[in-house]
Motif scaffolding. Sequence first.
Motif, PDB file in Angstrom:
ATOM      1  N   ILE A  93      66.477 105.733  38.886  1.00 44.52           N
ATOM      2  CA  ILE A  93      65.192 106.363  38.622  1.00 44.52           C
ATOM      3  C   ILE A  93      65.024 106.645  37.128  1.00 44.52           C
ATOM      4  N   LEU A  94      66.074 107.165  36.498  1.00 44.50           N
ATOM      5  CA  LEU A  94      66.009 107.465  35.065  1.00 44.50           C
ATOM      6  C   LEU A  94      65.810 106.193  34.248  1.00 44.50           C
ATOM      7  N   LEU A  95      66.511 105.128  34.620  1.00 49.08           N
ATOM      8  CA  LEU A  95      66.377 103.867  33.898  1.00 49.08           C
ATOM      9  C   LEU A  95      64.978 103.301  34.059  1.00 49.08           C
ATOM     10  N   MET A  96      64.454 103.323  35.280  1.00 48.46           N
ATOM     11  CA  MET A  96      63.129 102.775  35.537  1.00 48.46           C
ATOM     12  C   MET A  96      62.050 103.553  34.788  1.00 48.46           C
ATOM     13  N   ALA A  97      62.112 104.889  34.866  1.00 50.72           N
ATOM     14  CA  ALA A  97      61.094 105.717  34.225  1.00 50.72           C
ATOM     15  C   ALA A  97      61.139 105.574  32.710  1.00 50.72           C
ATOM     16  N   THR A  98      62.335 105.464  32.155  1.00 46.01           N
ATOM     17  CA  THR A  98      62.457 105.254  30.710  1.00 46.01           C
ATOM     18  C   THR A  98      61.818 103.932  30.307  1.00 46.01           C
ATOM     19  N   LEU A  99      62.069 102.899  31.096  1.00 48.02           N
ATOM     20  CA  LEU A  99      61.540 101.571  30.775  1.00 48.02           C
ATOM     21  C   LEU A  99      60.020 101.545  30.819  1.00 48.02           C
ATOM     22  N   TRP A 100      59.408 102.082  31.899  1.00 44.72           N
ATOM     23  CA  TRP A 100      57.948 102.004  31.976  1.00 44.72           C
ATOM     24  C   TRP A 100      57.287 102.911  30.929  1.00 44.72           C
ATOM     25  N   SER A 101      57.934 104.025  30.564  1.00 45.61           N
ATOM     26  CA  SER A 101      57.358 104.902  29.545  1.00 45.61           C
ATOM     27  C   SER A 101      57.378 104.228  28.177  1.00 45.61           C
ATOM     28  N   LEU A 102      58.500 103.609  27.817  1.00 48.15           N
ATOM     29  CA  LEU A 102      58.585 102.908  26.533  1.00 48.15           C
ATOM     30  C   LEU A 102      57.648 101.698  26.511  1.00 48.15           C
ATOM     31  N   ALA A 103      57.518 101.011  27.646  1.00 48.27           N
ATOM     32  CA  ALA A 103      56.616  99.863  27.717  1.00 48.27           C
ATOM     33  C   ALA A 103      55.160 100.305  27.574  1.00 48.27           C
ATOM     34  N   THR A 104      54.826 101.472  28.138  1.00 49.27           N
ATOM     35  CA  THR A 104      53.474 102.006  27.969  1.00 49.27           C
ATOM     36  C   THR A 104      53.209 102.347  26.503  1.00 49.27           C
ATOM     37  N   LEU A 105      54.230 102.872  25.831  1.00 47.59           N
ATOM     38  CA  LEU A 105      54.123 103.121  24.393  1.00 47.59           C
ATOM     39  C   LEU A 105      53.857 101.811  23.646  1.00 47.59           C
ATOM     40  N   ALA A 106      54.552 100.738  24.078  1.00 45.63           N
ATOM     41  CA  ALA A 106      54.353  99.424  23.456  1.00 45.63           C
ATOM     42  C   ALA A 106      52.931  98.911  23.674  1.00 45.63           C
ATOM     43  N   CYS A 107      52.332  99.239  24.831  1.00 48.22           N
ATOM     44  CA  CYS A 107      50.936  98.848  25.071  1.00 48.22           C
ATOM     45  C   CYS A 107      50.019  99.442  24.004  1.00 48.22           C
ATOM     46  N   GLY A 108      50.344 100.667  23.586  1.00 54.88           N
ATOM     47  CA  GLY A 108      49.505 101.340  22.606  1.00 54.88           C
ATOM     48  C   GLY A 108      49.588 100.754  21.209  1.00 54.88           C
ATOM     49  N   ILE A 109      50.662  99.992  20.919  1.00 52.84           N
ATOM     50  CA  ILE A 109      50.795  99.397  19.589  1.00 52.84           C
ATOM     51  C   ILE A 109      50.582  97.888  19.614  1.00 52.84           C
ATOM     52  N   ALA A 110      50.223  97.346  20.795  1.00 50.25           N
ATOM     53  CA  ALA A 110      49.955  95.910  20.904  1.00 50.25           C
ATOM     54  C   ALA A 110      48.757  95.532  20.039  1.00 50.25           C
ATOM     55  N   THR A 111      48.827  94.358  19.435  1.00 50.80           N
ATOM     56  CA  THR A 111      47.749  93.909  18.537  1.00 50.80           C
ATOM     57  C   THR A 111      46.973  92.717  19.079  1.00 50.80           C
ATOM     58  N   ASN A 112      47.407  92.153  20.211  1.00 50.02           N
ATOM     59  CA  ASN A 112      46.690  91.025  20.792  1.00 50.02           C
ATOM     60  C   ASN A 112      47.009  90.916  22.268  1.00 50.02           C
ATOM     61  N   TYR A 113      46.357  89.978  22.931  1.00 51.11           N
ATOM     62  CA  TYR A 113      46.523  89.807  24.380  1.00 51.11           C
ATOM     63  C   TYR A 113      47.966  89.495  24.753  1.00 51.11           C
ATOM     64  N   GLY A 114      48.625  88.610  24.005  1.00 52.84           N
ATOM     65  CA  GLY A 114      49.997  88.229  24.327  1.00 52.84           C
ATOM     66  C   GLY A 114      50.945  89.411  24.286  1.00 52.84           C
ATOM     67  N   GLU A 115      50.825  90.247  23.255  1.00 50.55           N
ATOM     68  CA  GLU A 115      51.699  91.411  23.142  1.00 50.55           C
ATOM     69  C   GLU A 115      51.414  92.413  24.260  1.00 50.55           C
ATOM     70  N   MET A 116      50.144  92.590  24.592  1.00 48.45           N
ATOM     71  CA  MET A 116      49.797  93.503  25.677  1.00 48.45           C
ATOM     72  C   MET A 116      50.332  92.991  27.009  1.00 48.45           C
ATOM     73  N   LEU A 117      50.231  91.685  27.240  1.00 50.29           N
ATOM     74  CA  LEU A 117      50.747  91.110  28.487  1.00 50.29           C
ATOM     75  C   LEU A 117      52.249  91.304  28.581  1.00 50.29           C
ATOM     76  N   ALA A 118      52.979  91.110  27.480  1.00 51.56           N
ATOM     77  CA  ALA A 118      54.428  91.311  27.477  1.00 51.56           C
ATOM     78  C   ALA A 118      54.778  92.771  27.757  1.00 51.56           C
ATOM     79  N   ALA A 119      54.027  93.700  27.144  1.00 52.98           N
ATOM     80  CA  ALA A 119      54.285  95.120  27.383  1.00 52.98           C
ATOM     81  C   ALA A 119      53.999  95.487  28.836  1.00 52.98           C
ATOM     82  N   ARG A 120      52.924  94.948  29.378  1.00 53.21           N
ATOM     83  CA  ARG A 120      52.596  95.226  30.787  1.00 53.21           C
ATOM     84  C   ARG A 120      53.638  94.627  31.727  1.00 53.21           C
ATOM     85  N   PHE A 121      54.248  93.518  31.313  1.00 52.67           N
ATOM     86  CA  PHE A 121      55.340  92.940  32.102  1.00 52.67           C
ATOM     87  C   PHE A 121      56.460  93.961  32.273  1.00 52.67           C
ATOM     88  N   PHE A 122      56.819  94.630  31.186  1.00 57.65           N
ATOM     89  CA  PHE A 122      57.915  95.599  31.263  1.00 57.65           C
ATOM     90  C   PHE A 122      57.496  96.888  31.957  1.00 57.65           C
TER      91      PHE A 122
END
Length: 438
Positions: A93-122
């Motif tokens: 649970i801790l590993l999963m929650a850490t991963l989706w939280s950091l990936a959501t942070l990455a969504c906020g710094i994405a600069t294009n569709y490809g980066e957003m898609l990769a962040a949403r993958f995680f």
Amino acid sequence: MHYVEASTLDTPATSMAAPRVYAWLVFALTFGLLLSDYMSRQVLNAVFPLLKAEWDLSDTQLGSLSGIVALLVGVLTFPLSVMADRWGRVRSILLMATLWSLATLACGIATNYGEMLAARFFVGLGEAAYGSVGIALIISIFPTYLRSTLTGAFMAGGAFGSVVGMAFGGVFAAHFGWRSAFFAMAIFGIALVVTYALTVNERRLRGSDAAAEQLRHSRPGFSMSLRNMFAGLFSTTSVICAYIGSGLQLFIMAAVIAWMPSYLNRYYAMTPDKAGVTAAMFVLIGAIGMVLCGVVTDRVCRHSPPRKLGMAIAYCLTTALVLGIAFQLKPGVLQLTVIGMGMFLVAGTCGPAGAMVANLTPTPIHATAFATLTLANNLLGLAPGPLLTGVLADRVGLMDAFKLVPLMALFAALTFWIGRHHYAQDIARVQAQTRAEA
């Protein structure tokens, strides 16, 4: 003729007579992470109009950003749930929650569709097994008589998290930019991860988990081999129809939830924040309907479980009729009212489908059975719903795409009807097997 619920036969009593205060604390924190899960997943829908304008995205691309999370949840729920049981639920649970939280942070710094898609993958990778692992952890530390209550509350938490994610996401995006919406969800998730790590640990749960593990393997005559597991999961026509019918019906809910903010923005000229809040209200209506339809189904079908499939058919047909009418109406208060009526019923099949899965699969593999139901829900409904609606919207427009979406309920109704036709002989077979194994 009366039928005994198969899932109640030879079910061992729990080792705990009453839940401890610590158990409720674990429930609260695990529930909080479920809110974070769905907030991170659904915040994207609230910023669809802003992403479309800034990056010049097609509706198909927008749909893929939403659908990829549900796709990964559907594909990976089963294997990651098995791994979590072996590796440890708290650590998983801790590993999963850490991963989706950091990936959501990455969504906020994405600069294009490809980066957003990769962040949403995680995001999807982190969230894939949380629902099944979280409810398994909770059930293991509570007495048996609370299981229905806890399961219902936990499932409703997903819808509530969707409401919060869409509503607050729209507000943050309107006032501080769309990136701030993702940052806010990520910070909330990271704060909960830290709190969870400081509060919940395997040592304090080990006694309850050990007892639960012993109970899972205490039923004589059932081998937990891979062959027996798959045989139990797919041994009857009715349970297969429950998996498929549930997924097809949720196609509609997923499509409407994902695209309602955009629909309100395009056809009602609502700003993103107002569209997000308004769309969140429809999600909340769906969550309330999910609970109340389940209660009604249990009361109506208390002495005749086969009626549950009949209720599922009724919910499907009524959904097709009501939403079919709603999207034929011109935009306005009347249309929104009728859409709300349809959303109240659209997830009503969750209760009957879940009951059928529990009744028609062996008790020792119920967790796996519900993981299979989650798999079907995601692969047949939650993942393709937003994506295919986006594809249709690119070709015929979002309004005409919404006119076609309710037709999926007719296929769901047909599937449940086939299951109902076989239910009597299937439940008799399961009961006979249960008595032979006892």
